[in-house]
Write an enzyme that holds these catalytic residues in place. Structure first.
Site: not given
Ligand SMILES: Nc1ncnc2c1ncn2[C@@H]1O[C@H](COP(=O)(O)OP(=O)(O)OP(=O)(O)O)[C@@H](O)[C@H]1O
Length: 583
Positions: A222, A253, A280, A313, A545-546
């Protein structure tokens, strides 16, 4: 957790396409009047498609157009910008040429021999199923759900069709009365019900209608996509899953790395697809969560991992579903077949401190990692922080000294292009390859030992500015960093750039990454490798992987054909090399 059950009674099974419809033309029988059930019914004919598309048939609507564009506001679902290039909406919608008077079987996601309510998309996903109104249909009526365009996305609608030219359908679908001796036929009937008609239509809509039986676990971060992920799921993805009557469950998550914990205890026998509604980061965690399990071999052999782009991403979706739009990606998830993809095994530490991870996307050290992870503190300025980071590093001629050893498969762009030409056509189909325990007995030497003699030391790495290895061609929209990347050719692609390249040349290289032409620049090192070792000599970042990884020696090797992925048209997104090697 939410769930939606499959209604098997209304879903057909595969019927091989019957060639008896060849050269048919539409014949309108006008025998049935639209009934007064309160459900929209549209008169239609199933006719051969003369447009040269892969599908043999299309549905022509009589005297009625499809619903117009629905009033759904587009979302910005772009990945990060690169050097000021910003594309707010996905091209998929711009290329979309749906006609208001016909329905392509490519757009049909469900066919039933009973109605399933007249569905119209609303902002509230829970409402989008309409009332569960069910009614037996007559012999030549079927209910369908299909996708229509709505601004930059597509949305599902459900309608009942009255098929007016049943006599043109294959013989086993309808029972034609014995000829009257004059070569003409009486009014055709179906074999007692419209079930076979529905099955026939389903077999035209899906290359394999059993795809609709795939059980999906949706994992939503979320927090992903600047907190928009859940909204994107509800608005663009869930209505499609419901309209397609597929079985799915949703889990959210709740914290960083929660996904690793979810996967640790997950009963994988309940699912066929893990769909990450995220960026990702979540697929990276799913893959590593599986890798840590004792039954990883069994899981990798059966489970499909895919992404529905809801993060910031979304290279996985862009590369495999060929879109950054959540709705187009969901259509691809429903319709596309599975191929195998290589992964990369990452090692840091040695002896009892040795750690192993899997990577599906990329690893980087130097300017790109610095501009991405090193600008986390600027997160509030949005994706432009990456552009600013790269711009600053280019201007200051930043270098990132390291030692780098690689095991080349193809050295230099000419060898890479030759390899790409030879592999692109034949490496894609799912050849039934099975993963075994040996795949995870990595052949990497210990990090405190020398590299094998057949590895090459890359020169001039004191002035390295970019080290980037990857398995997918696109790392963001219009950013073809690895245009020669292929799903399962057993290699990863390598890009190395140096800081002593002149400022203008460096700018020229970076500005050609959107078209993938940077690999032809003489100052870019491009190759395909099967393994590498990088020893960082500067206080900087390593990104896998970012995700930020410890700044310490790192090595990796390719593990062939480990991951089942869903890939539109059975290949990765087209790159500059598809153009230059086409003939
Ligand atoms: N509820 C949550 N609160 C905070 N972080 C979370 C939560 N659920 C997942 N994450 C973490 O958020 C990170 C980024 O997730 P994701 O790649 O899906 O999103 P994103 O929008 O592309 O993020 P980013 O801009 O950080 O790359 C992952 O490392 C994951 O463990």
């Amino acid at each position: 957790m939410t769930s939606s059950a499959v209604d098997n009674s209304t879903i057909g099974t595969n019927i091989p396409p019957n060639s008896s419809m060849k050269n048919s033309s539409p014949i309108t029988l006008s025998t049935d009047k639209p009934s007064d059930h309160g459900v929209d019914k549209i008169r239609a004919s199933i006719v051969q498609d003369g447009s040269g598309s892969c599908n043999k048939y299309i549905i022509k609507l009589h005297n009625q157009n499809l619903p117009g564009t629905l009033d759904v506001q587009p979302e910005n679902t772009t990945g990060f910008n690169f050097l000021g290039k910003c594309f707010p909406v996905d091209d998929a919608a711009a290329d979309d040429t749906r006609s208001p008077s016909e329905i392509s079987f490519d757009d049909i996601i469900w066919v039933g021999n009973k109605t399933a309510g007249t569905t119209c998309y609303t902002d509230h996903a829970e409402d989008s199923h309409g009332g569960e109104y069910r009614d037996e249909l007559t012999d030549n009526e079927v209910a369908i759900s299909y996708m229509i365009k709505s601004d930059s996305e597509i949305v599902p609608v459900t309608k009942t069709l009255i098929i007016d030219n049943l006599d043109m359908l294959p013989n086993d679908i309808i029972k034609k009365e014995a000829g009257r001796g004059d070569g003409t036929l009486d009014q055709p009937e179906t074999n007692g019900s419209n079930e076979k008609l529905a099955q026939f239509m389903l077999s035209q809509a899906y290359s394999d209608p059993s795809f609709l039986q795939r059980r999906i676990l949706i994992l939503i971060n979320p927090n992903g996509g600047a907190g928009e992920a859940l909204k994107r799921f509800k608005k663009y993805i869930q209505p499609i899953l419901k309209a397609a009557h597929v079985q799915y469950e949703v889990m959210e998550t709740n914290y960083h790395y929660h996904c690793l914990d979810i996967v640790k205890d997950l009963d994988f026998s309940k699912y066929d697809i893990i769909a990450c509604c995220s960026g990702d980061g979540i697929p990276h965690e799913v893959i590593n969560g599986i890798y840590r399990r004792k039954d990883k071999v069994e899981i990798f052999n059966r489970i499909i991992v895919t992404q529905l782009p809801c993060g910031s991403g979304n290279a996985f979706s862009l590369t495999c579903h060929k879109t950054l739009s959540p709705s187009y990606a969901t259509l691809s998830l429903l319709k596309s077949a599975v191929i195998k993809m290589d992964l990369m095994a990452i090692n840091q530490g040695h002896g009892e401190h040795a750690k192993y991870h899997l990577s599906f996307l990329s690893q980087t050290y130097g300017m790109i990692a610095d501009a991405d992870i090193g600008t986390e503190w600027m997160r509030r300025v949005g994706p432009v922080r990456f552009d600013l980071g790269v711009g600053y590093k280019v201007i200051t001629q930043a270098s990132y000294p390291c030692e780098l050893f690689v095991k080349y498969h193809s050295e230099g762009v000419d060898e890479v292009v030759d390899h790409f030409k030879s592999q692109n056509k034949n490496s894609l189909s799912n050849d039934g390859h099975q993963v075994s325990e040996e795949n995870f007995d990595f052949g990497l030497p210990s990090l405190n030992e020398d590299v094998p003699s057949d590895w090459t030391k890359v020169e001039d790495t004191n002035s390295l500015s970019v080290f980037y290895t990857g398995k997918m061609p696109y790392i963001a929209k219009d950013t073809q960093f690895f245009p020669a990347a292929l799903p399962n050719d057993g290699t990863m692609d390598l890009v190395v750039m140096h800081s002593d390249t002149s400022f203008l040349k460096k700018l020229e290289i970076l500005l050609s990454i959107d078209t993938g032409k940077h690999i032809f620049h003489k100052d870019t090192v491009y190759g395909k490798i099967t393994a590498y070792r990088l020893i960082p000599l500067k206080n900087n970042y390593i990104s896998v992987d970012g995700e930020s990884f410890p700044l310490e020696p790192i090595q990796a090797e390719v593990i062939p054909k480990v991951l089942n992925i869903i890939s539109k048209d059975g290949n990765f997104m087209e790159t500059v090399l598809h153009e230059t090697t086409a003939n």
